[in-house]
Design a protein around this motif. Structure first.
Motif, short mmCIF file in Angstrom:
data_model
loop_
_atom_site.label_atom_id
_atom_site.label_comp_id
_atom_site.label_asym_id
_atom_site.label_seq_id
_atom_site.Cartn_x
_atom_site.Cartn_y
_atom_site.Cartn_z
N VAL A 114 0.30 28.63 21.88
CA VAL A 114 1.33 28.29 20.88
C VAL A 114 0.96 26.98 20.19
O VAL A 114 1.07 26.84 18.97
N ALA A 115 0.50 26.00 20.97
CA ALA A 115 0.15 24.69 20.39
C ALA A 115 -1.05 24.79 19.45
O ALA A 115 -1.18 24.01 18.51
N ALA A 116 -1.91 25.79 19.69
CA ALA A 116 -3.11 25.93 18.85
C ALA A 116 -2.81 26.66 17.53
O ALA A 116 -3.66 26.70 16.64
N GLY A 117 -1.62 27.26 17.40
CA GLY A 117 -1.23 27.84 16.12
C GLY A 117 -1.24 29.36 16.09
O GLY A 117 -1.59 30.03 17.07
N ALA A 118 -0.86 29.90 14.92
CA ALA A 118 -0.60 31.34 14.80
C ALA A 118 -1.84 32.19 15.12
O ALA A 118 -1.71 33.26 15.74
N ASP A 119 -3.03 31.72 14.71
CA ASP A 119 -4.23 32.53 14.99
C ASP A 119 -4.47 32.66 16.49
O ASP A 119 -4.83 33.74 16.99
N ALA A 120 -4.25 31.56 17.21
CA ALA A 120 -4.44 31.58 18.67
C ALA A 120 -3.40 32.50 19.32
O ALA A 120 -3.70 33.22 20.28
N VAL A 121 -2.19 32.50 18.78
CA VAL A 121 -1.16 33.40 19.32
C VAL A 121 -1.56 34.85 19.06
O VAL A 121 -1.47 35.71 19.95
N ALA B 27 2.88 34.22 13.31
CA ALA B 27 2.22 35.20 14.18
C ALA B 27 3.11 36.42 14.43
O ALA B 27 2.64 37.44 14.93
N LEU B 28 4.40 36.29 14.07
CA LEU B 28 5.34 37.40 14.32
C LEU B 28 5.60 38.23 13.07
O LEU B 28 6.39 39.18 13.10
N ALA B 29 4.91 37.88 11.98
CA ALA B 29 5.23 38.48 10.67
C ALA B 29 5.17 40.01 10.70
O ALA B 29 6.01 40.67 10.09
N ASP B 30 4.21 40.59 11.43
CA ASP B 30 4.06 42.05 11.39
C ASP B 30 4.71 42.75 12.58
O ASP B 30 4.51 43.96 12.77
N MET B 31 5.46 42.02 13.38
CA MET B 31 6.05 42.63 14.58
C MET B 31 7.34 43.35 14.19
O MET B 31 8.26 42.73 13.68
N PRO B 32 7.45 44.65 14.42
CA PRO B 32 8.68 45.35 14.02
C PRO B 32 9.90 44.84 14.77
O PRO B 32 11.00 44.85 14.25
N LEU B 33 9.67 44.37 16.02
CA LEU B 33 10.79 43.90 16.85
C LEU B 33 10.45 42.55 17.46
O LEU B 33 9.38 42.38 18.04
N VAL B 34 11.40 41.60 17.29
CA VAL B 34 11.29 40.30 17.96
C VAL B 34 12.50 40.20 18.87
O VAL B 34 13.61 40.55 18.47
N GLY C 47 11.51 30.03 12.52
CA GLY C 47 10.16 30.25 12.02
C GLY C 47 9.97 31.57 11.29
O GLY C 47 8.86 31.88 10.86
N LEU C 48 11.04 32.37 11.13
CA LEU C 48 10.85 33.70 10.53
C LEU C 48 11.08 33.78 9.02
O LEU C 48 10.35 34.50 8.33
N PRO C 49 12.10 33.08 8.45
CA PRO C 49 12.36 33.27 7.02
C PRO C 49 11.14 33.01 6.13
O PRO C 49 10.94 33.68 5.12
#
Ligand SMILES: Nc1ncnc2c1ncn2[C@@H]1O[C@H](COP(=O)(O)OP(=O)(O)OP(=O)(O)O)[C@@H](O)[C@H]1O
Ligand SMILES: O=C(O)[C@@H](O)C(=O)CO
Length: 420
Positions: A175-182, A213-220, A229-231
């Motif tokens: 998480v600390a390393a950012g969206a690509d690491a997630v 990193a959650l942009a394409d996840m159908p369900l959170v 962090g989603l809007p």
């Protein structure tokens, strides 16, 4: 009218908490009380469907959540958010795990996250362990919760006990390393057969890094924290316009049935400031020595001078003694009914800014007022916004109502709210 983000919350105040974080991140949000019968008829970016499914039987929680999902899908949502409590309130049977898996099945998705992290309210997750302030969840007051005692702070273990799918961890290094690491960690977990991952987050920065990193996840699935962090994924940026509510004018009142430590402090603070307050004692109510009508007769002449408080808030020993005499459920139901009648009577007498303390109490009051949906406005304290609603007894231009979770708000919340 379609909107991109559809949310399902397992209780009413929790729904408002989630909606509040979305509004702060720039979304225009409406919270519905239960699943609407048809389209919304309002232009919004997100809808939070508020259920009361936290502690009901898992099969019922699944059925209600799937009904909410079907309605959200019919409105064309791109992502679904299942909101539960920041203290992960659940039993080994659920309902967080079973509802998550039912939503995954219905959405045909093989991966989602789970994290109750809400740093603004001191809920942080590290190495999969949930902290409430400086304490592990299992050492906090939640270990003694009457319905959902939380005796294990390791959320991977807690979630695994409720799920068929394998549960893993996206730890703080990723998480600390950012969206690509997630994203890389998610790919690795999927390859290992993991379907649900608990996510570490100890700060809002962590949640903001997680969002993309959650942009394409159908369900959170999460507490309310992840919402900040989603809007951005939908091209929406923070704007004060998102919190604008239709103005109302009228009298001010507080109704409190919460017996949490925070609410007990808030009641004492309100009284210490010299505001009028009436205590309702469940035993006296059960014996007919006190009633909603009497409380309203007491409040009526006081209302013009400023906010009044009607409460059954009591300390743990008093609550235990009352429950011993009346029974836990009977005492709760009696006070919910009584306070809901008080709330309705106050609005009938011209109250147009009403603050309700307690999740169950809020549910009862909202239902007694005949409120079907809430438009979410500005935050008073983390997790608690003012909302605009039309009620049976407050038709257009409506009223402002705030639903406070038991544990939320500073000591001066009951006075501060009315100057917000
Ligand atoms: N003096 C009392 N003695 C026993 N039960 C009470 C008393 N006053 C209120 N209650 C009941 O206790 C319950 C309090 O739950 P509620 O969800 O409203 O508050 P909370 O648990 O503090 O809030 P949250 O669910 O948001 O954490 C309600 O069912 C209420 O009717
Ligand atoms: O997440 C929280 O702590 C609150 O929104 C809540 O759900 C309290 O019932």
């Amino acid at each position: 009218m379609s909107f991109p983000l559809g949310c399902i919350a397992d209780d009413f105040t929790g729904a408002t908490d989630l909606a509040n974080n979305l509004v702060r991140a720039g979304m225009r949000v409406v919270q519905t009380i239960g699943v609407p019968k048809g389209p919304l008829g309002a232009e919004v970016d997100a809808v939070v469907v508020a259920l009361k499914s936290r502690t009901i039987a898992p099969a019922d929680a699944i059925a209600q959540s799937l009904e909410a999902l079907r309605w959200l899908q019919a409105q064309g949502v791109k992502q679904v958010y299942f909101k539960y409590c920041s203290t992960f309130d659940s039993t080994p049977q659920g309902n967080i795990g079973p509802v998550t898996e039912a939503l995954m099945d219905a959405l045909s998705t093989d991966f989602t996250i789970a994290t109750p992290a809400f740093p603004d309210n001191q809920r942080t997750v590290f190495k999969g362990y949930l902290f409430v302030g400086d304490m592990l969840l299992s050492e906090s007051g939640m270990k003694d919760h009457p319905l959902t005692p939380m005796t294990d702070a390791n959320l991977v273990r807690v979630m695994q006990a409720q799920c068929r799918r394998k549960v893993g961890l996206i730890d703080h290094r990723a998480v600390a390393a950012g969206a690509d690491a997630v994203r890389a960690r998610i790919a690795q977990l999927k390859a290992d057969g993991v379907g649900i991952a608990v996510v570490d987050a100890v700060s809002n920065d962590d949640l903001l890094r997680l969002g993309p990193a959650l942009a394409d996840m159908p369900l959170v699935t999460a507490g309310s924290g992840v919402a900040i962090g989603l809007p951005g994924n939908f091209g929406i940026a923070p704007s004060p316009r998102a919190a604008a509510l239709p103005p109302v004018s009228g009298l001010h009142a507080v109704v409190s049935g919460s017996c949490s430590t925070a609410t007990n402090r808030q009641v004492r603070d309100f009284i210490a400031r010299g505001h009028p307050a009436l205590a309702l004692d469940p035993i006296a109510v059960s014996e007919g020595r006190q009633s909603a009508e009497e409380a309203l007769a007491w409040a009526a002449p006081m209302l013009a001078r400023g906010p009044v408080l009607v409460y059954s808030t009591a300390d743990p020993q008093e609550v235990k003694a009352t429950q011993g005499q009346l029974g836990v459920e009977a005492a709760g139901a009696l006070m919910e009914r009584t306070l809901a009648a008080v709330a309705r009577g106050l609005v009938e007498r011209g109250v147009r800014r009403l603050l309700v303390a307690g999740g169950e109490t809020s549910g009862a009051c909202v239902q007694a007022l005949g409120i079907a949906q809430l438009q979410i406005g500005a935050q008073i304290d983390p997790g608690v916004p003012w909302c605009h609603a039309l009620a049976d007894v407050a038709p257009a231009p409506g009223m402002h109502i705030a639903l406070k979770s038991g544990n939320f708000g500073t000591d001066d919340f009951f006075t501060k709210a009315f100057s917000a």
